[in-house]
Design a protein around this motif. Structure first.
Motif, short mmCIF file in Angstrom:
data_model
loop_
_atom_site.label_atom_id
_atom_site.label_comp_id
_atom_site.label_asym_id
_atom_site.label_seq_id
_atom_site.Cartn_x
_atom_site.Cartn_y
_atom_site.Cartn_z
N LEU A 165 -21.52 52.39 -31.91
CA LEU A 165 -21.11 51.02 -31.44
C LEU A 165 -20.84 50.91 -29.92
CD1 LEU A 165 -21.03 47.85 -31.55
CD2 LEU A 165 -18.66 48.52 -32.99
N LEU A 166 -19.75 51.86 -29.56
CA LEU A 166 -19.36 51.80 -28.32
C LEU A 166 -20.44 52.31 -27.28
CD1 LEU A 166 -15.89 53.38 -28.95
CD2 LEU A 166 -16.19 51.22 -28.18
N LEU A 167 -21.24 53.27 -27.50
CA LEU A 167 -22.24 53.96 -26.91
C LEU A 167 -23.28 52.74 -26.59
CD1 LEU A 167 -22.61 57.31 -28.30
CD2 LEU A 167 -22.08 56.82 -25.99
N PHE A 168 -23.78 51.95 -27.73
CA PHE A 168 -24.94 50.98 -27.57
C PHE A 168 -24.39 49.83 -26.67
CE2 PHE A 168 -26.93 52.87 -31.44
CZ PHE A 168 -28.13 52.93 -30.89
N THR B 298 -27.90 46.23 -33.11
CA THR B 298 -26.54 46.46 -33.39
C THR B 298 -25.82 45.87 -34.29
OG1 THR B 298 -26.57 47.25 -30.92
CG2 THR B 298 -24.59 47.22 -31.97
N ARG B 299 -26.08 44.60 -34.32
CA ARG B 299 -25.28 44.05 -35.57
C ARG B 299 -25.80 44.62 -37.00
NH1 ARG B 299 -26.44 39.21 -32.25
NH2 ARG B 299 -24.33 38.30 -31.41
N MET B 300 -27.08 45.01 -36.96
CA MET B 300 -27.72 45.51 -38.25
C MET B 300 -27.26 46.91 -38.36
SD MET B 300 -28.91 43.29 -40.11
CE MET B 300 -27.42 42.58 -39.67
N TYR B 301 -27.75 47.71 -37.38
CA TYR B 301 -27.52 49.21 -37.68
C TYR B 301 -26.25 49.77 -37.58
CZ TYR B 301 -32.48 50.34 -36.91
OH TYR B 301 -33.58 50.22 -37.21
N GLN B 302 -25.29 49.38 -36.75
CA GLN B 302 -23.78 49.68 -36.89
C GLN B 302 -22.87 48.88 -37.52
OE1 GLN B 302 -25.83 50.16 -33.63
NE2 GLN B 302 -26.05 52.09 -34.36
N GLY B 303 -23.43 47.47 -37.40
CA GLY B 303 -22.40 46.33 -38.03
C GLY B 303 -22.85 46.41 -39.65
N SER C 174 -25.53 48.69 -41.82
CA SER C 174 -25.98 49.85 -42.51
C SER C 174 -25.20 51.05 -42.06
CB SER C 174 -27.46 49.95 -41.97
OG SER C 174 -28.30 48.95 -42.11
N ARG C 175 -24.52 51.11 -40.99
CA ARG C 175 -23.80 52.45 -40.95
C ARG C 175 -22.27 52.27 -41.10
NH1 ARG C 175 -24.13 56.88 -39.82
NH2 ARG C 175 -23.91 57.38 -37.64
N GLY C 176 -22.03 51.03 -41.47
CA GLY C 176 -20.40 50.83 -41.63
C GLY C 176 -20.11 49.33 -41.82
N ASP C 177 -19.02 48.97 -42.25
CA ASP C 177 -18.68 47.56 -42.15
C ASP C 177 -18.15 47.04 -40.86
OD1 ASP C 177 -18.31 45.25 -43.08
OD2 ASP C 177 -16.37 45.48 -44.23
N LEU C 178 -18.84 47.06 -39.91
CA LEU C 178 -18.08 46.75 -38.64
C LEU C 178 -18.99 45.80 -37.90
CD1 LEU C 178 -18.67 50.49 -37.02
CD2 LEU C 178 -16.58 49.49 -37.94
N ARG C 179 -19.55 44.62 -38.76
CA ARG C 179 -19.94 43.66 -38.04
C ARG C 179 -18.88 42.84 -37.22
NH1 ARG C 179 -23.68 39.10 -38.81
NH2 ARG C 179 -23.34 38.00 -37.11
N GLY C 180 -17.80 42.67 -37.69
CA GLY C 180 -16.70 42.09 -36.88
C GLY C 180 -16.45 42.83 -35.56
N ALA C 181 -16.41 44.13 -35.67
CA ALA C 181 -16.27 44.84 -34.38
C ALA C 181 -17.40 44.55 -33.44
CB ALA C 181 -16.15 46.20 -34.74
N VAL C 182 -18.81 44.47 -34.12
CA VAL C 182 -19.75 44.19 -33.23
C VAL C 182 -19.50 42.99 -32.51
CG1 VAL C 182 -22.17 43.85 -33.03
CG2 VAL C 182 -21.30 45.91 -34.48
N ASP C 183 -19.42 42.03 -32.98
CA ASP C 183 -19.44 40.70 -32.49
C ASP C 183 -18.16 40.53 -31.58
OD1 ASP C 183 -21.48 40.02 -33.97
OD2 ASP C 183 -20.61 38.78 -35.69
N THR C 184 -16.90 41.17 -31.96
CA THR C 184 -16.13 40.96 -30.95
C THR C 184 -16.44 41.81 -29.38
OG1 THR C 184 -14.67 40.84 -32.47
CG2 THR C 184 -13.59 41.91 -30.49
#
Length: 208
Positions: A70-73, A104-109, A111-121
């Motif tokens: 997520l940070l890299l993308f 990124t919302r899909m792959y990291q948020g 499918s790769r972890g429950d990170l949707r909130g972090a992606v959007d932030t």
């Protein structure tokens, strides 16, 4: 929206869906009408972002955690935005991007972890831009994966997660299209490329 005078279009879909081909065909069509078109991709689209692309798309599937990805993308997207997307839109060009923040919302948020909130932030803090139009090329996951694997490139890290990820991703993209229905248009990718391209052009005309 970007606040510029140009038009920002993104293509999304699972690996092997044909979105890259459709992005290229739309760019060729618009250029034939006299428009300036910048065809770009993510991750990538600027020198720094292309370096990050090699880091995240090559190597072992477990090379990075979802959080590190997520940070890299996000870093790649910020550089892409500053150096390619914003300047093109500011001069009135049409930007066509093969993947953007929705991936990124899909792959990291999702499918790769429950990170949707972090992606959007992170997106709100560091990017703050959404496309004017997002074209989701929807395709059968099994057929798409076979097509993706047949390409035999070095960038197969996500394909190597296999069919379950493809199936989860397809469902996630369709849910995202419903969530952002104002800018998403779904196009059936299970057809010949020219038939798909006609629907892509029709979706763009309808948006205008």
């Amino acid at each position: 929206m970007t606040g510029g005078t140009g038009l920002f279009i993104s293509f999304e879909g699972i690996d092997g869906s044909g979105k890259s081909t459709q992005a290229r065909l739309l760019a060729e069509h618009l250029r034939s009408t006299g428009r300036e078109v910048v065809l770009t991709r993510e991750p990538g689209g600027s020198p720094g972002a292309e370096e990050i692309r090699a880091l995240v798309l090559q190597g072992d599937p477990e090379r990075w955690s979802a959080e590190t990805e997520l940070l890299l993308f996000t870093a790649a997207r910020r550089d892409h935005l500053e150096r390619t997307i914003r300047p093109a839109l500011a001069r009135g060009a049409t930007v066509i991007c093969d993947r953007f923040a929705d991936s990124t919302r899909m792959y990291q948020g999702l499918s790769r972890g429950d990170l949707r909130g972090a992606v959007d932030t992170l997106h709100a803090l560091m990017i703050g831009v959404e496309p004017d139009l997002t074209l989701l090329i929807d395709m059968d996951p099994e057929a798409a994966l076979a097509r993706a694997k047949a390409r035999a490139t070095a960038e197969e890290r996500f394909e190597d997660f296999g069919l379950p990820l493809q199936q989860k991703m397809r469902a996630g993209f369709l849910a995202l299209a419903a969530e952002f229905s104002g800018r998403f248009r779904i196009v059936d990718g299970n057809r010949a490329p020219e038939a798909v391209a006609q629907d892509v052009r029709a979706a763009l005309q309808a948006q205008a």
